[in-house]
Design a protein around this motif. Structure first.
Motif, PDB file in Angstrom:
ATOM      1  N   HIS A   8       0.772  -1.392  -0.196  1.00 44.06           N
ATOM      2  CA  HIS A   8      -0.011  -0.105  -0.155  1.00 44.06           C
ATOM      3  C   HIS A   8       1.027   2.043   0.039  1.00 44.06           C
ATOM      4  CE1 HIS A   8      -2.776   3.256   0.582  1.00 44.06           C
ATOM      5  NE2 HIS A   8      -2.687   3.440   1.892  1.00 44.06           N
ATOM      6  N   ARG A   9       2.034   1.375   0.496  1.00 42.40           N
ATOM      7  CA  ARG A   9       3.004   2.433   1.146  1.00 42.40           C
ATOM      8  C   ARG A   9       3.421   2.686  -0.406  1.00 42.40           C
ATOM      9  NH1 ARG A   9       8.093   1.743   4.647  1.00 42.40           N
ATOM     10  NH2 ARG A   9       6.056   0.959   6.658  1.00 42.40           N
ATOM     11  N   ALA A  10       3.959   1.733  -0.879  1.00 34.10           N
ATOM     12  CA  ALA A  10       4.158   1.668  -2.462  1.00 34.10           C
ATOM     13  C   ALA A  10       3.874   2.350  -3.639  1.00 34.10           C
ATOM     14  CB  ALA A  10       4.928   0.470  -2.827  1.00 34.10           C
ATOM     15  N   LEU A  11       2.284   1.872  -2.930  1.00 33.43           N
ATOM     16  CA  LEU A  11       1.021   2.858  -4.657  1.00 33.43           C
ATOM     17  C   LEU A  11       0.502   4.087  -4.384  1.00 33.43           C
ATOM     18  CD1 LEU A  11      -1.018  -0.134  -4.352  1.00 33.43           C
ATOM     19  CD2 LEU A  11      -0.485   0.445  -5.877  1.00 33.43           C
ATOM     20  N   THR A  12       1.509   4.273  -2.944  1.00 33.49           N
ATOM     21  CA  THR A  12       0.641   5.770  -2.308  1.00 33.49           C
ATOM     22  C   THR A  12       2.119   7.318  -3.125  1.00 33.49           C
ATOM     23  OG1 THR A  12      -0.293   4.941   0.039  1.00 33.49           O
ATOM     24  CG2 THR A  12       0.825   7.174  -0.181  1.00 33.49           C
ATOM     25  N   VAL A  13       3.533   6.132  -2.673  1.00 35.13           N
ATOM     26  CA  VAL A  13       4.536   6.609  -3.059  1.00 35.13           C
ATOM     27  C   VAL A  13       4.370   6.500  -4.616  1.00 35.13           C
ATOM     28  CG1 VAL A  13       7.167   6.686  -3.299  1.00 35.13           C
ATOM     29  CG2 VAL A  13       5.797   6.351  -0.959  1.00 35.13           C
ATOM     30  N   ALA A  14       4.109   5.679  -5.672  1.00 35.58           N
ATOM     31  CA  ALA A  14       4.297   5.540  -7.204  1.00 35.58           C
ATOM     32  C   ALA A  14       3.149   6.838  -7.479  1.00 35.58           C
ATOM     33  CB  ALA A  14       3.418   4.034  -7.529  1.00 35.58           C
ATOM     34  N   GLY A  15       1.238   6.665  -6.723  1.00 39.97           N
ATOM     35  CA  GLY A  15       0.835   7.708  -6.997  1.00 39.97           C
ATOM     36  C   GLY A  15       1.341   9.414  -6.812  1.00 39.97           C
ATOM     37  N   ALA A  16       1.876   9.446  -5.961  1.00 38.82           N
ATOM     38  CA  ALA A  16       2.787  10.625  -6.516  1.00 38.82           C
ATOM     39  C   ALA A  16       3.444  11.862  -7.111  1.00 38.82           C
ATOM     40  CB  ALA A  16       3.977  11.809  -4.652  1.00 38.82           C
ATOM     41  N   VAL A  17       4.493  10.728  -7.378  1.00 35.56           N
ATOM     42  CA  VAL A  17       5.469  10.204  -8.262  1.00 35.56           C
ATOM     43  C   VAL A  17       4.670  10.469 -10.053  1.00 35.56           C
ATOM     44  CG1 VAL A  17       6.987   9.687  -9.907  1.00 35.56           C
ATOM     45  CG2 VAL A  17       7.460  10.059  -7.212  1.00 35.56           C
ATOM     46  N   VAL A  18       3.386   9.519 -10.193  1.00 33.64           N
ATOM     47  CA  VAL A  18       2.815  10.107 -11.787  1.00 33.64           C
ATOM     48  C   VAL A  18       2.076  11.107 -11.220  1.00 33.64           C
ATOM     49  CG1 VAL A  18      -0.117   8.836 -12.495  1.00 33.64           C
ATOM     50  CG2 VAL A  18       2.470   6.426 -11.546  1.00 33.64           C
ATOM     51  N   ALA A  19       1.333  11.716 -10.683  1.00 37.29           N
ATOM     52  CA  ALA A  19       0.841  12.689 -10.305  1.00 37.29           C
ATOM     53  C   ALA A  19       1.466  13.997 -10.655  1.00 37.29           C
ATOM     54  CB  ALA A  19       0.260  13.218  -9.398  1.00 37.29           C
ATOM     55  N   ARG A  20       2.976  13.927 -10.560  1.00 30.92           N
ATOM     56  CA  ARG A  20       4.063  14.925 -11.438  1.00 30.92           C
ATOM     57  C   ARG A  20       4.033  14.561 -12.933  1.00 30.92           C
ATOM     58  NH1 ARG A  20       6.657  13.320  -6.173  1.00 30.92           N
ATOM     59  NH2 ARG A  20       8.254  12.898  -7.432  1.00 30.92           N
ATOM     60  N   VAL A  21       3.114  13.780 -13.337  1.00 32.27           N
ATOM     61  CA  VAL A  21       3.286  13.495 -15.133  1.00 32.27           C
ATOM     62  C   VAL A  21       2.371  14.892 -15.924  1.00 32.27           C
ATOM     63  CG1 VAL A  21       2.911  12.054 -17.103  1.00 32.27           C
ATOM     64  CG2 VAL A  21       4.049  11.127 -14.565  1.00 32.27           C
ATOM     65  N   ARG A  22       2.430  15.565 -16.811  1.00 35.11           N
ATOM     66  CA  ARG A  22       2.218  16.483 -17.340  1.00 35.11           C
ATOM     67  C   ARG A  22       1.536  15.188 -18.698  1.00 35.11           C
ATOM     68  NH1 ARG A  22       0.601  17.041 -12.987  1.00 35.11           N
ATOM     69  NH2 ARG A  22       1.327  18.605 -11.390  1.00 35.11           N
ATOM     70  N   SER A  23       0.838  16.127 -20.012  1.00 36.57           N
ATOM     71  CA  SER A  23       0.649  16.022 -20.784  1.00 36.57           C
ATOM     72  C   SER A  23       1.564  15.881 -21.804  1.00 36.57           C
ATOM     73  CB  SER A  23      -0.618  16.647 -21.973  1.00 36.57           C
ATOM     74  OG  SER A  23      -0.374  17.667 -21.224  1.00 36.57           O
ATOM     75  N   THR A  24       2.587  17.059 -21.306  1.00 38.63           N
ATOM     76  CA  THR A  24       4.105  16.912 -22.793  1.00 38.63           C
ATOM     77  C   THR A  24       4.785  15.937 -21.932  1.00 38.63           C
ATOM     78  OG1 THR A  24       4.572  19.100 -20.488  1.00 38.63           O
ATOM     79  CG2 THR A  24       3.322  19.562 -21.954  1.00 38.63           C
ATOM     80  N   VAL A 123       9.138   6.281 -14.041  1.00 40.44           N
ATOM     81  CA  VAL A 123       8.383   7.092 -14.648  1.00 40.44           C
ATOM     82  C   VAL A 123       9.309   8.444 -13.850  1.00 40.44           C
ATOM     83  CG1 VAL A 123       6.690   8.904 -13.641  1.00 40.44           C
ATOM     84  CG2 VAL A 123       6.690   6.322 -13.613  1.00 40.44           C
ATOM     85  N   ALA A 124       9.964   7.743 -12.485  1.00 40.68           N
ATOM     86  CA  ALA A 124      10.726   9.187 -11.827  1.00 40.68           C
ATOM     87  C   ALA A 124      12.479   9.868 -13.357  1.00 40.68           C
ATOM     88  CB  ALA A 124      11.277   9.098 -10.467  1.00 40.68           C
ATOM     89  N   THR A 125      12.615   8.546 -13.514  1.00 42.41           N
ATOM     90  CA  THR A 125      13.558   8.767 -14.422  1.00 42.41           C
ATOM     91  C   THR A 125      13.218   9.120 -14.985  1.00 42.41           C
ATOM     92  OG1 THR A 125      15.090   6.776 -12.439  1.00 42.41           O
ATOM     93  CG2 THR A 125      15.506   7.297 -14.888  1.00 42.41           C
ATOM     94  N   ALA A 126      12.638   9.081 -16.009  1.00 39.46           N
ATOM     95  CA  ALA A 126      12.125   9.375 -16.749  1.00 39.46           C
ATOM     96  C   ALA A 126      11.692  11.223 -16.791  1.00 39.46           C
ATOM     97  CB  ALA A 126      10.680   8.726 -17.518  1.00 39.46           C
ATOM     98  N   LEU A 127      11.261  12.188 -15.788  1.00 36.14           N
ATOM     99  CA  LEU A 127      10.727  12.800 -15.639  1.00 36.14           C
ATOM    100  C   LEU A 127      12.438  14.080 -15.505  1.00 36.14           C
ATOM    101  CD1 LEU A 127       7.933  12.502 -13.505  1.00 36.14           C
ATOM    102  CD2 LEU A 127       8.048  13.590 -15.793  1.00 36.14           C
ATOM    103  N   GLY A 128      13.111  13.295 -15.092  1.00 33.40           N
ATOM    104  CA  GLY A 128      14.403  13.841 -14.229  1.00 33.40           C
ATOM    105  C   GLY A 128      14.925  14.406 -13.898  1.00 33.40           C
ATOM    106  N   GLU A 129      13.928  12.587 -12.195  1.00 33.56           N
ATOM    107  CA  GLU A 129      13.732  13.020 -10.863  1.00 33.56           C
ATOM    108  C   GLU A 129      14.738  12.045  -9.931  1.00 33.56           C
ATOM    109  OE1 GLU A 129      10.146  13.440  -9.298  1.00 33.56           O
ATOM    110  OE2 GLU A 129      10.069  15.156 -10.972  1.00 33.56           O
ATOM    111  N   PRO A 130      15.284  12.231  -8.919  1.00 32.16           N
ATOM    112  CA  PRO A 130      16.172  11.221  -8.664  1.00 32.16           C
ATOM    113  C   PRO A 130      15.076  10.411  -7.362  1.00 32.16           C
ATOM    114  CG  PRO A 130      16.786  13.360  -7.226  1.00 32.16           C
ATOM    115  CD  PRO A 130      16.123  13.455  -8.547  1.00 32.16           C
TER     116      PRO A 130
END
Length: 189
Positions: A8-24, A123-130
């Motif tokens: 559940h924690r992993a899904l929550t953490v993932a959700g926070a990263v996924v939420a930063r993805v923009r259509s661009t 996902v984070a790596t694709a966004l250029g985030e650590p």
């Protein structure tokens, strides 16, 4: 049921990263060879639904895991609920892992935890985030990564993981390398 809580924690953490993805961002390359960020997110949502259906019903057809173009929050909520309400002694058929073997719910949660945590890094790596999960998630991910078979299956088209890479680093870097990820965040060619 600590693995269910960690999942559940992993899904929550993932959700926070996924939420930063923009259509661009959707055309950005990812560490998953041949997948842009849109394809990776579609895979993640499909996996959430496929695992949820398998946990809810005891099995799910391969089509239940099909990539879906959107809907991370609903898929994560469905999966969280499925794991939280399933009897821990229920065994489920996960056709994406084996078409014959059935696995107890906690084992299924461990499989999905691995996929979630590593794809969150993707996902984070694709966004250029650590991205580095907390120590408990690192330990759980490394334990699961050590169970993933190496060998010829890793070089077949559509393989779930690339061949193991050498790693001389901490537990997180070792987990990534065991799954064919460059721990330094270089994207797939």
């Amino acid at each position: 049921m600590a693995i269910i809580d960690l999942h559940h924690r992993a899904l929550t953490v993932a959700g926070a990263v996924v939420a930063r993805v923009r259509s661009t961002d959707l055309a950005r390359p990812t560490p998953c060879a041949g997948w842009d960020l849109a394809a990776l997110l579609g895979h993640m949502v499909g996996q959430n639904h496929g695992f949820a259906e398998a946990v809810e019903a005891g099995s799910a057809p391969r089509s239940a895991y099909a990539p879906r173009p959107a809907g991370w929050p609903a898929s994560a909520d469905r999966l969280t609920s499925a794991f939280a309400t399933a009897p821990p002694d229920r065994v489920v058929l996960l056709v994406e892992i084996s078409e014959e073997l059935r696995f107890p719910v906690p084992v299924a949660a461990g499989f999905h935890l691995l996929d979630t945590v590593v794809h969150t890094w993707d996902v984070a790596t694709a966004l250029g985030e650590p991205f580095r999960p907390d120590d408990e998630l690192v330990a759980a991910t490394l334990a699961q990564a050590r169970l993933v078979p190496a060998g010829a299956a890793r070089v077949r088209p559509g393989a779930a993981f690339a061949p193991v890479l050498p790693a001389a680093g901490d537990d997180w870097e070792q987990a990534l390398a065991l799954l064919g990820r460059d721990p330094h965040g270089r994207l797939a060619a």
